[in-house]
Design a protein around this motif. Structure first.
Motif, PDB file in Angstrom:
ATOM      1  N   UNK A 135      12.660 -60.782  54.042  1.00 43.76           N
ATOM      2  CA  UNK A 135      13.230 -61.949  54.710  1.00 43.76           C
ATOM      3  C   UNK A 135      14.182 -61.502  55.818  1.00 43.76           C
ATOM      4  N   UNK A 136      14.980 -60.477  55.526  1.00 42.31           N
ATOM      5  CA  UNK A 136      15.921 -59.959  56.510  1.00 42.31           C
ATOM      6  C   UNK A 136      15.192 -59.477  57.764  1.00 42.31           C
ATOM      7  N   UNK A 137      14.089 -58.774  57.584  1.00 41.73           N
ATOM      8  CA  UNK A 137      13.318 -58.300  58.736  1.00 41.73           C
ATOM      9  C   UNK A 137      12.824 -59.466  59.578  1.00 41.73           C
ATOM     10  N   UNK A 138      12.354 -60.532  58.933  1.00 44.01           N
ATOM     11  CA  UNK A 138      11.842 -61.688  59.656  1.00 44.01           C
ATOM     12  C   UNK A 138      12.963 -62.383  60.444  1.00 44.01           C
ATOM     13  N   UNK A 139      14.145 -62.495  59.836  1.00 44.59           N
ATOM     14  CA  UNK A 139      15.286 -63.114  60.517  1.00 44.59           C
ATOM     15  C   UNK A 139      15.693 -62.288  61.733  1.00 44.59           C
ATOM     16  N   UNK A 140      15.801 -60.985  61.558  1.00 42.42           N
ATOM     17  CA  UNK A 140      16.248 -60.110  62.645  1.00 42.42           C
ATOM     18  C   UNK A 140      15.233 -60.040  63.773  1.00 42.42           C
ATOM     19  N   UNK A 223      25.281 -54.011  68.793  1.00 44.76           N
ATOM     20  CA  UNK A 223      26.195 -53.638  67.702  1.00 44.76           C
ATOM     21  C   UNK A 223      26.412 -54.856  66.792  1.00 44.76           C
ATOM     22  N   UNK A 224      26.667 -56.020  67.378  1.00 45.46           N
ATOM     23  CA  UNK A 224      26.910 -57.225  66.590  1.00 45.46           C
ATOM     24  C   UNK A 224      25.687 -57.598  65.754  1.00 45.46           C
ATOM     25  N   UNK A 225      24.495 -57.358  66.299  1.00 45.30           N
ATOM     26  CA  UNK A 225      23.271 -57.589  65.529  1.00 45.30           C
ATOM     27  C   UNK A 225      23.254 -56.691  64.297  1.00 45.30           C
ATOM     28  N   UNK A 226      23.649 -55.424  64.482  1.00 46.02           N
ATOM     29  CA  UNK A 226      23.665 -54.498  63.351  1.00 46.02           C
ATOM     30  C   UNK A 226      24.621 -54.923  62.255  1.00 46.02           C
ATOM     31  N   UNK A 227      25.849 -55.324  62.631  1.00 53.89           N
ATOM     32  CA  UNK A 227      26.808 -55.795  61.627  1.00 53.89           C
ATOM     33  C   UNK A 227      26.301 -57.057  60.938  1.00 53.89           C
ATOM     34  N   UNK A 228      25.722 -57.963  61.726  1.00 52.50           N
ATOM     35  CA  UNK A 228      25.171 -59.192  61.160  1.00 52.50           C
ATOM     36  C   UNK A 228      24.050 -58.878  60.179  1.00 52.50           C
ATOM     37  N   UNK A 229      23.215 -57.892  60.519  1.00 55.69           N
ATOM     38  CA  UNK A 229      22.117 -57.492  59.636  1.00 55.69           C
ATOM     39  C   UNK A 229      22.645 -57.028  58.285  1.00 55.69           C
ATOM     40  N   UNK A 230      23.674 -56.184  58.308  1.00 54.19           N
ATOM     41  CA  UNK A 230      24.207 -55.689  57.037  1.00 54.19           C
ATOM     42  C   UNK A 230      24.862 -56.820  56.252  1.00 54.19           C
ATOM     43  N   UNK A 231      25.636 -57.667  56.927  1.00 57.01           N
ATOM     44  CA  UNK A 231      26.281 -58.772  56.214  1.00 57.01           C
ATOM     45  C   UNK A 231      25.244 -59.661  55.532  1.00 57.01           C
ATOM     46  N   UNK A 232      24.175 -59.983  56.229  1.00 59.28           N
ATOM     47  CA  UNK A 232      23.138 -60.807  55.620  1.00 59.28           C
ATOM     48  C   UNK A 232      22.441 -60.064  54.483  1.00 59.28           C
ATOM     49  N   UNK A 233      22.247 -58.760  54.652  1.00 59.92           N
ATOM     50  CA  UNK A 233      21.536 -57.977  53.645  1.00 59.92           C
ATOM     51  C   UNK A 233      22.303 -57.792  52.356  1.00 59.92           C
ATOM     52  N   UNK A 234      23.622 -57.646  52.436  1.00 58.74           N
ATOM     53  CA  UNK A 234      24.413 -57.392  51.219  1.00 58.74           C
ATOM     54  C   UNK A 234      25.210 -58.623  50.775  1.00 58.74           C
ATOM     55  N   UNK A 235      25.255 -59.652  51.626  1.00 65.89           N
ATOM     56  CA  UNK A 235      25.931 -60.883  51.240  1.00 65.89           C
ATOM     57  C   UNK A 235      27.420 -60.892  51.462  1.00 65.89           C
ATOM     58  N   UNK A 264      21.231 -47.582  50.274  1.00 70.02           N
ATOM     59  CA  UNK A 264      19.965 -46.866  50.091  1.00 70.02           C
ATOM     60  C   UNK A 264      19.184 -47.380  48.895  1.00 70.02           C
ATOM     61  N   UNK A 265      19.904 -47.832  47.854  1.00 71.28           N
ATOM     62  CA  UNK A 265      19.224 -48.251  46.636  1.00 71.28           C
ATOM     63  C   UNK A 265      18.521 -49.606  46.773  1.00 71.28           C
ATOM     64  N   UNK A 266      18.824 -50.345  47.828  1.00 73.07           N
ATOM     65  CA  UNK A 266      18.249 -51.684  47.970  1.00 73.07           C
ATOM     66  C   UNK A 266      17.335 -51.835  49.171  1.00 73.07           C
ATOM     67  N   UNK A 267      17.410 -50.896  50.122  1.00 75.90           N
ATOM     68  CA  UNK A 267      16.659 -51.066  51.361  1.00 75.90           C
ATOM     69  C   UNK A 267      15.886 -49.808  51.707  1.00 75.90           C
ATOM     70  N   UNK A 268      14.746 -50.011  52.362  1.00 75.39           N
ATOM     71  CA  UNK A 268      13.861 -48.900  52.712  1.00 75.39           C
ATOM     72  C   UNK A 268      14.476 -48.027  53.794  1.00 75.39           C
ATOM     73  N   UNK A 269      13.886 -46.842  53.952  1.00 72.97           N
ATOM     74  CA  UNK A 269      14.351 -45.919  54.993  1.00 72.97           C
ATOM     75  C   UNK A 269      14.172 -46.539  56.384  1.00 72.97           C
ATOM     76  N   UNK A 270      13.094 -47.274  56.595  1.00 73.08           N
ATOM     77  CA  UNK A 270      12.879 -47.899  57.899  1.00 73.08           C
ATOM     78  C   UNK A 270      13.922 -48.976  58.185  1.00 73.08           C
ATOM     79  N   UNK A 271      14.258 -49.772  57.185  1.00 70.96           N
ATOM     80  CA  UNK A 271      15.281 -50.810  57.376  1.00 70.96           C
ATOM     81  C   UNK A 271      16.617 -50.182  57.710  1.00 70.96           C
ATOM     82  N   UNK A 272      16.960 -49.131  56.991  1.00 68.50           N
ATOM     83  CA  UNK A 272      18.249 -48.470  57.206  1.00 68.50           C
ATOM     84  C   UNK A 272      18.299 -47.801  58.574  1.00 68.50           C
TER      85      UNK A 272
END
Length: 344
Positions: A135-140, A223-235, A264-272
């Protein structure tokens, strides 16, 4: 600089650009959007955006639900310029990833914008517990396409990318909103630091801390996209909890600390790797929108079948349960929007 005039007839004229009046807005291009308060049935408040409150309304002639932003005018040039900028962008930015613009009108001391109503709300309220990777990939992907459209087609940077400005509807569509702080690209540079400090790139914060004009490139939005991605990914906001209510600690962490990462335990190497490319501390090393959209993680997304409506329905249920139980998501994200401080 734009010149704006208000007259007793209820017209707000932006010289050479547009005229807003009680029955709509007329652009210099000849395009008009006619809508007025008599046509609207007013419902509940949806929240606050830049410079104004937002309310859900029904356009009675068409039975279309809309989001109406009310901006109370203090006739200062900076505020009028922001109104003009947002109206200009809204009427030109026709893309699947940008909220649709229906019209605007002016009554006494207020300007009203009517826009597409995104019935699931904003991502800051839909990320409790973290968004699944697919879902995160689709949003981003939607966000990057929208931001790339603004840059390539309209020569505009958003400059306030954050989960609050990423809207969702029950169909699973993702759209960007709130362009009141957007800046025209001037030889790929913008020269004012406006936006939410919690999502500012390090070079923007450093520019403010020494009192400079803070010239920055489009990579600051990435940069803001990256921070937003992590916030959405970890809540939750990606920097440590001790930075949430302490603006000095927050900005110091962004400028001097290591960039956050997806776990690392929740997201793939490509996502990271995708997020890491957004959060390079040196702006010139950050990926472009084109590179992000061509990244293997985004290529994987194109081949996946992601049931976005089902996820949205689940996220809404989780949000409503949390609200019923008295949960406060604001505890998971920064509170302060303080003036810049010296973190050099």
């Amino acid at each position: 600089m734009c010149i704006c005039r208000s007259d007793p007839s209820g017209r707000l004229s932006f010289e050479g650009k547009l005229v807003i009046h009680a029955t709509g807005v007329d652009f210099s291009s000849g395009q008009s959007f006619a809508i007025n308060m008599d046509q609207l049935e007013l419902y509940e408040d949806l929240g606050k955006g830049n410079y104004g409150t937002v309310k859900r309304v029904l356009h009675k002639p068409t039975k279309v639900l809309m989001a109406m932003k009310e901006i109370r005018l203090e006739l200062e040039q900076s505020k009028l310029n922001a109104i003009l900028m947002e109206l200009d962008i809204l009427h030109r930015a026709v893309a699947p990833e940008i909220v649709e613009f229906y019209g605007a009108f002016f009554i006494e001391s207020c300007v009203y914008f009517c826009m597409e109503f995104m019935d699931a709300g904003s991502m800051d309220k839909l990320q409790a517990g973290g968004v699944p990777e697919e879902v995160l990939a689709r949003i981003l992907a939607s966000m990057c396409r929208g931001l790339k459209f603004l840059k390539d087609e309209l020569q505009i940077m958003h400059r306030d990318v954050k989960p609050t400005n990423v809207l969702v509807n029950r169909k699973g569509q993702i759209k960007l909103c709130d362009f009141g702080v957007s800046g025209q690209l001037e030889k790929s540079l913008a020269r004012t630091n406006i936006g939410c400090q919690s999502y500012m790139a390090p070079e923007r914060i450093k520019g403010e801390s020494v009192g400079s004009l803070g010239a920055y490139t489009v990579s600051s939005d990435i940069w803001s996209v990256g921070l937003t991605a992590i916030e959405m990914g970890i809540g939750q906001y990606p920097y440590p909890p001790e930075t949430y209510s302490n603006v000095f600690a927050q900005l110091t962490a962004i400028v001097h600390g290591p960039p956050p990462e997806l776990p690392e335990e929740r997201f793939s190497a490509n996502a990271r790797d995708w997020v890491d490319r957004c959060l390079e501390k040196i702006p010139e090393r950050r990926a472009t929108y084109a590179e992000l959209l061509e990244h293997p993680w985004m290529i994987e997304d194109q081949s996946r079948d992601v049931d976005m409506p089902a996820w949205v329905a689940f996220a809404i249920t989780q949000r409503d349960v949390k609200n019923t139980q008295g949960g406060d998501q604001s505890l998971q994200r920064p509170q302060a929007e303080d003036p810049p401080v010296d973190v050099a």
